[in-house]
Design a protein around this motif. Structure first.
Motif, PDB file in Angstrom:
ATOM      1  N   LEU A   9       0.834  -1.195   0.000  1.00  0.00           N
ATOM      2  CA  LEU A   9       0.000   0.000   0.000  1.00  0.00           C
ATOM      3  C   LEU A   9       0.875   1.254   0.000  1.00  0.00           C
ATOM      4  N   ASP A  10       0.356   2.302  -0.611  1.00  0.00           N
ATOM      5  CA  ASP A  10       1.074   3.571  -0.713  1.00  0.00           C
ATOM      6  C   ASP A  10       0.328   4.632   0.084  1.00  0.00           C
ATOM      7  N   THR A  11       0.784   4.914   1.283  1.00  0.00           N
ATOM      8  CA  THR A  11       0.102   5.878   2.151  1.00  0.00           C
ATOM      9  C   THR A  11       0.393   7.325   1.780  1.00  0.00           C
ATOM     10  N   SER A  12       1.239   7.556   0.791  1.00  0.00           N
ATOM     11  CA  SER A  12       1.519   8.936   0.387  1.00  0.00           C
ATOM     12  C   SER A  12       0.310   9.570  -0.288  1.00  0.00           C
ATOM     13  N   GLN A  13      -0.674   8.756  -0.663  1.00  0.00           N
ATOM     14  CA  GLN A  13      -1.866   9.267  -1.326  1.00  0.00           C
ATOM     15  C   GLN A  13      -2.966   9.641  -0.337  1.00  0.00           C
ATOM     16  N   VAL A  14      -2.679   9.485   0.953  1.00  0.00           N
ATOM     17  CA  VAL A  14      -3.690   9.800   1.963  1.00  0.00           C
ATOM     18  C   VAL A  14      -3.074  10.607   3.099  1.00  0.00           C
ATOM     19  N   LEU A  15      -3.949  11.253   3.847  1.00  0.00           N
ATOM     20  CA  LEU A  15      -3.541  11.940   5.067  1.00  0.00           C
ATOM     21  C   LEU A  15      -4.413  11.435   6.194  1.00  0.00           C
ATOM     22  N   GLY A  16      -3.807  11.098   7.322  1.00  0.00           N
ATOM     23  CA  GLY A  16      -4.572  10.687   8.491  1.00  0.00           C
ATOM     24  C   GLY A  16      -4.791  11.902   9.357  1.00  0.00           C
ATOM     25  N   GLY A  17      -5.997  12.382   9.432  1.00  0.00           N
ATOM     26  CA  GLY A  17      -6.260  13.674  10.052  1.00  0.00           C
ATOM     27  C   GLY A  17      -6.804  13.640  11.449  1.00  0.00           C
ATOM     28  N   LYS A  18      -6.717  14.781  12.104  1.00  0.00           N
ATOM     29  CA  LYS A  18      -7.403  15.036  13.364  1.00  0.00           C
ATOM     30  C   LYS A  18      -8.653  15.833  13.034  1.00  0.00           C
ATOM     31  N   GLY A  19      -9.449  16.148  14.030  1.00  0.00           N
ATOM     32  CA  GLY A  19     -10.710  16.813  13.815  1.00  0.00           C
ATOM     33  C   GLY A  19     -10.630  18.184  13.205  1.00  0.00           C
ATOM     34  N   GLY A  20     -11.753  18.765  12.834  1.00  0.00           N
ATOM     35  CA  GLY A  20     -11.902  20.064  12.197  1.00  0.00           C
ATOM     36  C   GLY A  20     -13.336  20.167  11.786  1.00  0.00           C
ATOM     37  N   ALA A  21     -13.763  21.053  10.920  1.00  0.00           N
ATOM     38  CA  ALA A  21     -15.166  21.080  10.545  1.00  0.00           C
ATOM     39  C   ALA A  21     -15.393  21.648   9.166  1.00  0.00           C
ATOM     40  N   ILE A  22     -16.432  21.179   8.425  1.00  0.00           N
ATOM     41  CA  ILE A  22     -16.744  21.717   7.106  1.00  0.00           C
ATOM     42  C   ILE A  22     -17.973  22.583   7.210  1.00  0.00           C
ATOM     43  N   SER A  66      -6.477  11.638  16.151  1.00  0.00           N
ATOM     44  CA  SER A  66      -5.743  11.417  14.914  1.00  0.00           C
ATOM     45  C   SER A  66      -6.049  10.040  14.357  1.00  0.00           C
ATOM     46  N   VAL A  67      -5.891   9.903  13.040  1.00  0.00           N
ATOM     47  CA  VAL A  67      -6.070   8.634  12.360  1.00  0.00           C
ATOM     48  C   VAL A  67      -4.697   8.180  11.880  1.00  0.00           C
ATOM     49  N   ASP A  68      -4.235   7.057  12.366  1.00  0.00           N
ATOM     50  CA  ASP A  68      -2.895   6.574  12.074  1.00  0.00           C
ATOM     51  C   ASP A  68      -2.924   5.649  10.862  1.00  0.00           C
ATOM     52  N   VAL A  69      -2.242   6.050   9.791  1.00  0.00           N
ATOM     53  CA  VAL A  69      -2.172   5.206   8.599  1.00  0.00           C
ATOM     54  C   VAL A  69      -0.800   4.549   8.456  1.00  0.00           C
ATOM     55  N   SER A  70       0.076   4.739   9.441  1.00  0.00           N
ATOM     56  CA  SER A  70       1.442   4.236   9.336  1.00  0.00           C
ATOM     57  C   SER A  70       1.508   2.709   9.308  1.00  0.00           C
ATOM     58  N   GLU A  71       0.496   2.037   9.844  1.00  0.00           N
ATOM     59  CA  GLU A  71       0.491   0.580   9.863  1.00  0.00           C
ATOM     60  C   GLU A  71      -0.175  -0.018   8.629  1.00  0.00           C
ATOM     61  N   GLY A  75      -1.708  -5.473   1.593  1.00  0.00           N
ATOM     62  CA  GLY A  75      -3.086  -5.850   1.364  1.00  0.00           C
ATOM     63  C   GLY A  75      -3.689  -6.571   2.550  1.00  0.00           C
ATOM     64  N   ALA A  76      -2.863  -7.308   3.284  1.00  0.00           N
ATOM     65  CA  ALA A  76      -3.357  -7.977   4.489  1.00  0.00           C
ATOM     66  C   ALA A  76      -3.861  -6.953   5.497  1.00  0.00           C
ATOM     67  N   ASP A  77      -3.186  -5.800   5.584  1.00  0.00           N
ATOM     68  CA  ASP A  77      -3.643  -4.729   6.479  1.00  0.00           C
ATOM     69  C   ASP A  77      -4.977  -4.172   6.001  1.00  0.00           C
ATOM     70  N   ALA A  78      -5.140  -4.065   4.679  1.00  0.00           N
ATOM     71  CA  ALA A  78      -6.397  -3.571   4.118  1.00  0.00           C
ATOM     72  C   ALA A  78      -7.540  -4.537   4.388  1.00  0.00           C
ATOM     73  N   ASN A  79      -7.249  -5.807   4.478  1.00  0.00           N
ATOM     74  CA  ASN A  79      -8.287  -6.800   4.752  1.00  0.00           C
ATOM     75  C   ASN A  79      -8.740  -6.791   6.207  1.00  0.00           C
ATOM     76  N   ARG A  80      -7.903  -6.282   7.106  1.00  0.00           N
ATOM     77  CA  ARG A  80      -8.258  -6.312   8.534  1.00  0.00           C
ATOM     78  C   ARG A  80      -8.745  -4.969   9.058  1.00  0.00           C
ATOM     79  N   SER A  81      -8.491  -3.861   8.336  1.00  0.00           N
ATOM     80  CA  SER A  81      -8.738  -2.529   8.872  1.00  0.00           C
ATOM     81  C   SER A  81      -9.518  -1.652   7.899  1.00  0.00           C
ATOM     82  N   ASP A  82     -10.568  -1.003   8.397  1.00  0.00           N
ATOM     83  CA  ASP A  82     -11.335  -0.078   7.558  1.00  0.00           C
ATOM     84  C   ASP A  82     -10.461   1.050   7.042  1.00  0.00           C
ATOM     85  N   VAL A  83      -9.606   1.601   7.916  1.00  0.00           N
ATOM     86  CA  VAL A  83      -8.746   2.711   7.501  1.00  0.00           C
ATOM     87  C   VAL A  83      -7.790   2.264   6.404  1.00  0.00           C
TER      88      VAL A  83
END
Length: 299
Positions: A9-22, A66-71, A75-83
């Motif tokens: 997986l390539d996590t450079s295409q995502v950001l794991g963010g903390k809260g904020g509002a739209i 925060s949402v941690d995407v470092s782990e 693909g096995a990680d994608a199968n076990r985790s929604d994030v």
């Protein structure tokens, strides 16, 4: 839908963010803002919507956890985790459109970062929060997804909880990015009317169709090393995606989450039947050329 355990997986295409509002405008009637944005609402300049590349995910800042995407490494990680599944889907979707968009319509695709947040985070379209749901912001060309949305998708809206139901959401949002590149999103945002044939409904059904096109080719997408990201889809996978499309139909929302009265003149995203049919059209034919909802009277 299952990821190949050994895919990277390539996590450079995502950001794991903390809260904020739209900052978002209301949609009126009984259509909830959460679904309005998911289906393509533009209350604050964003569009609703829905591959998995951690590099395509960014981390926001603000209030919230925060949402941690470092782990999210395989693909096995994608199968076990929604994030991690979001990351993998981002990777797959962007791998597909990078080649397919110029091949289908002669226009180059440019990558969009997905921000995965918990609680809320800031976007160029305002504050994103759990109340707004997944959406695409054309101003910063980013997709924003609350990490807890998939619980709502199955628990509140009635999708079956399958993995392709979740991935459909991500692919739909990238459909809005494709629309932005092609100019359809601006066309739809210029018309704020509602109803079963409105521009808002047309742009949402097109995004559903584009999500189906990706699903048709999902098993052909690869990581940076040429390893297949996703295993071939099954009938159960498609049924799962269709359950999500049904769950977020305007009529289903109005009848089961609103006041119980279905009013097509207030629709902004299309009925459950329409959303399922356009996803299937894209999935069965596998090309963006069948997705132009602005050139048909048969929605």
């Amino acid at each position: 839908m299952t990821f190949n355990d050994s895919a990277r997986l390539d996590t450079s295409q995502v950001l794991g963010g903390k809260g904020g509002a739209i900052a978002g405008g209301g949609v009126g009637g009984v259509v909830l803002l959460l679904v309005y944005l998911f289906l393509g609402g533009t209350g604050s300049g964003g569009a609703g919507g829905l591959p998995f590349d951690p590099s395509q995910v960014l981390s926001g800042s603000s209030s919230g956890s925060s949402v941690d995407v470092s782990e999210c490494e395989t693909g096995a990680d994608a199968n076990r985790s929604d994030v991690c599944r979001i990351v993998g889907t981002v990777n797959s979707v962007q791998d597909y459109w990078t080649d397919a968009l110029p091949a289908d319509v002669g226009v180059q695709f440019r990558e969009s970062t997905t921000v995965i947040f918990s609680g809320s985070t800031q976007s160029a379209c305002g504050t994103a929060s759990s109340a707004t749901g997944p959406f695409y912001c054309p101003t910063d060309e980013r997709i924003y997804i609350d990490a807890g949305f998939f619980d709502d998708l199955s628990g509140r809206f009635g999708a079956d909880g399958g993995t392709l139901a979740q991935m459909y959401v991500v692919a739909h949002e990238y459909g809005h990015h494709v629309q932005h590149i092609l100019g359809y999103l601006a066309q739809a945002q210029a018309d704020r009317s509602t109803g079963p044939t409105s521009s808002g409904v047309r742009v949402e059904l097109m995004a559903d169709c584009l999500a189906g096109v990706w699903a048709h080719h999902a098993a052909d997408t690869q990581d940076d090393g040429g390893v297949a990201l996703i295993e071939p889809l099954t009938d159960a996978d498609i049924a799962s995606a269709l359950s999500a499309a049904e769950a977020v139909g305007d009529d289903n929302i109005q009848e089961n989450l609103g006041g119980g009265t279905v009013n097509p003149e207030t629709w902004t995203h299309g009925s459950s039947d329409q959303r399922q049919r356009w996803f299937l059209s894209g999935y069965e034919q596998g090309t963006a050329n069948v997705c132009n909802t602005f050139e048909t009277d048969d929605l």
